[in-house]
Design a protein around this motif. Sequence first.
Motif, PDB file in Angstrom:
ATOM      1  N   GLU A  27      20.697 -14.218  42.401  1.00 59.18           N
ATOM      2  CA  GLU A  27      19.909 -14.498  41.189  1.00 59.18           C
ATOM      3  C   GLU A  27      19.881 -15.993  40.899  1.00 59.18           C
ATOM      4  O   GLU A  27      18.817 -16.567  40.650  1.00 59.18           O
ATOM      5  N   VAL A  82      15.814 -11.462  37.030  1.00 59.34           N
ATOM      6  CA  VAL A  82      15.754 -11.435  38.485  1.00 59.34           C
ATOM      7  C   VAL A  82      16.378 -10.117  38.890  1.00 59.34           C
ATOM      8  O   VAL A  82      17.510  -9.822  38.511  1.00 59.34           O
ATOM      9  N   ALA A 130      14.107 -10.154  46.123  1.00 59.80           N
ATOM     10  CA  ALA A 130      14.305 -10.464  44.711  1.00 59.80           C
ATOM     11  C   ALA A 130      12.955 -10.497  44.003  1.00 59.80           C
ATOM     12  O   ALA A 130      11.985 -11.046  44.525  1.00 59.80           O
TER      13      ALA A 130
END
Length: 154
Positions: free
Chosen positions: A27, A93, A101
């Motif tokens: 993330e 995310v 992602a």
Amino acid sequence: MVLEESREEKSRLESCEEEMRGESQVEARVKKLGARVAQSLLASDASALEGLLDDGFVLRMPDGERIMKEELLHLVANRQMRYDSLMLELGGVHVYDGQVAFLSGHCNCDKFFRGRRMAGRFPFTALWVCRRGNWQIVAIHHLEADERGRAATP
């Protein structure tokens, strides 16, 4: 036998914990790369942008137009797409299997796109994929400006 099962279960739990820690790192990495995309666009730096885009990259505009990687790089390099200001508000995310992602958020921008001035707060989604340890954007979908900002023409 019971002891082996509990070792196996413990190993699975440790693996899940490692994966969760990895996702938070992913993330952070994706958000950092998103900021690099914004910096590249602000600087009209097509060469820096090129490495962040997958070869199959597609940008979907609010009107449905699809802009492929080479065309986007051409637009940026020739300043047919240039940003006077660009600020990202990154939302969530979501990471899948540590390799994909999905990033969502808003971009507040003032830009020129093919001779038209556009300003406002635009929602977007971006799909990132990690291949051979390298994260790149596969797709970005821009939506119409929300109620806090509207596109303007000259």
